[in-house]
Design a protein around this motif. Structure first.
Motif, short mmCIF file in Angstrom:
data_model
loop_
_atom_site.label_atom_id
_atom_site.label_comp_id
_atom_site.label_asym_id
_atom_site.label_seq_id
_atom_site.Cartn_x
_atom_site.Cartn_y
_atom_site.Cartn_z
N ARG A 265 0.82 -1.19 -0.11
CA ARG A 265 0.09 0.05 0.02
C ARG A 265 0.92 1.14 -0.08
NH1 ARG A 265 -5.27 0.42 0.28
NH2 ARG A 265 -5.15 2.24 1.76
N GLY A 266 0.38 2.53 -0.68
CA GLY A 266 1.05 3.31 -0.94
C GLY A 266 1.32 4.50 0.34
N LEU A 267 0.61 4.31 1.43
CA LEU A 267 0.99 5.19 2.69
C LEU A 267 2.19 4.68 3.50
CD1 LEU A 267 -3.04 5.61 3.71
CD2 LEU A 267 -1.31 7.23 2.17
N SER A 268 2.76 5.67 4.00
CA SER A 268 3.94 5.39 4.60
C SER A 268 3.82 4.85 6.11
CB SER A 268 4.95 6.78 4.46
OG SER A 268 4.38 7.61 5.53
N PHE A 269 2.71 4.96 6.92
CA PHE A 269 2.56 4.69 8.28
C PHE A 269 2.18 3.43 8.62
CE2 PHE A 269 -1.60 7.03 7.02
CZ PHE A 269 -2.47 5.95 6.83
#
Length: 425
Positions: A265-269
């Motif tokens: 997935r593209g989110l870093s968190f």
């Protein structure tokens, strides 16, 4: 005068569909004991650009503004960071805490099918459960939600910690692992050549790039094959995958929930499990939802990076779901159950009748008596309104109404309370 690109107004059948989808999901969330929440649209820019916020790509798409006090603000681009803010600002919240939120978010990004600039998001999140039961319950929730919406799905899932262990074993430095993960996540979009070009641009050693390419060229490797190949059986990420995989099998979700070792997935968190939902038929390419575990955000917001708040979330791709369902043929349904038509000087009686119908929770439309009756009845028929109540001067003087059943093509003159009984019975 026109709408800004990527923004739309909704009314009529389209709005009715959107509200129906929202109600279906909201009822299910409450069945799973999630509490409703509304978070702020406007947030401090510092919050939205914090270390554990949305990642570089989303931050580029964020709408930024300032108020009259020259404070730097931004419109929320998702519901996750504002939710984490609520938990950080309210230390008295009892855990585990489960919430859902349906609300608009804003991104100044490219516009395409299922991707807008002003759009609706729908999130469920659980804080305070570190075990895999949180992920498993959200997978159950997603499966049941799409079953109710009559959309067959495949839920792909992975674990970022496990993927990091694979990358570490083939020589990817710790500081480059997140960047490599985000490239691998785009494998289906940019194919292996695109992945290779991005990896070269990251300055990785040629042997490491070759090892990464060998990894993605494996033919649908399962978890056990990867553990054996890279000697990861005792690693913590691998242990998390094994426990969740066994749980998925034990609750019968293995056909819907499929392990994908390249998903990040593209989110870093995200810190552990991640998942993404797709139309099983393959006819709709956009994601229908996704989410994962993000244990570090809340601690960051309260200034305690040494403390983790175990948190798992799931976001439904509302605009994609609505676009997909809007393409299906739908049966014409009436908004109103009853149409009240005054004839002659009987508007007061018609208003009173409409009020009594509504007091009985009967959806009622009151129309003007100025149009010809034939046209009024034709309108009721075209809108699939089954019952029409006519009030002429003779009916008004007898304190009665004329009830027409448009489906049965019958009519009776009865007191209003009897008409209500016939309509609801």
């Amino acid at each position: 005068m026109q709408n800004i690109k990527g923004t739309y107004d909704y009314f009529g059948k389209e709005q009715a569909l959107r509200k129906n989808i929202q109600k279906t999901l909201q009822d299910l969330f409450e069945l799973y004991d999630f509490e409703s929440m509304d978070t702020t649209l406007l947030n401090e820019l510092e919050l939205l650009t914090s270390k554990y916020a949305g990642g570089d790509e989303i931050l580029k798409e964020m709408y930024q503004l300032s108020d009259q006090g020259n404070r730097k603000l931004g419109l929320r681009y998702d519901l996750t960071i504002p939710f984490a803010k609520v938990i950080a600002l309210n230390p008295g919240i009892e855990f585990p805490f489960k919430r859902y939120e349906i609300g608009k978010v804003f991104r100044d990004g490219p516009v395409k099918r299922g991707r807008l600039r002003e759009f609706l998001q729908c999130d469920v999140d659980v804080v305070g459960i570190s075990g895999p039961e949180a992920e498993a319950e959200l997978m159950q929730l997603a499966t049941e939600a799409f079953r109710k919406l009559d959309i067959p799905i495949i839920l792909k899932w992975n674990n970022r910690r496990f993927l990091g262990e694979i990358l570490a074993s083939i020589g990817v430095p710790a500081e480059a692992q997140l960047s490599v993960m985000l490239t691998l996540d785009k494998l289906e979009k940019i194919n292996i050549n695109g992945v290779e070009n991005e990896l070269i641009g990251k300055g990785l050693e040629s042997a490491t790039i070759a090892a990464i390419l060998a990894l993605i060229e494996m033919d649908n490797p399962n978890f056990e094959q990867l553990c054996d190949k890279y000697n990861l059986t005792t690693q913590p990420g691998a242990s998390e995958v094994l426990v969740l995989q066994n749980l998925i099998h034990n609750i019968g979700l293995q056909d819907t929930c499929r392990f994908d070792p390249f998903l990040s997935r593209g989110l870093s968190f995200y810190t552990g499990t991640v998942y993404e939902i797709f139309d099983a038929s393959g006819s709709f390419p956009s994601s229908l939802g996704g989410g994962g575990r993000y244990d570090a955000i809340i601690g960051q917001l309260v200034g305690r990076e040494d403390i983790e708040y175990p948190t798992v979330g799931l976001s439904f791709g509302m605009e994609s779901i609505m676009t997909l369902l809007a393409e299906r043929p739908t049966q014409e349904n009436s908004a109103a159950n009853v149409m009240v038509i005054p004839i002659g000087e009987t508007l007061p009686q018609a208003l009173i009748a409409a009020a009594e119908l509504r007091a009985c929770s009967i959806r009622t439309t009151l129309v003007s008596g100025k149009r010809k009756l034939k046209k009024q009845l034709a309108t009721a028929s075209s809108k699939n309104i089954r019952y029409v109540i006519l009030i002429g001067e003779s009916e008004a003087s007898d304190d009665k109404v004329r009830l027409k059943d448009m489906a049965e093509q019958t009519e009776v003159i009865v007191p209003l309370d009897e008409a209500i009984y016939l309509i609801t019975g």
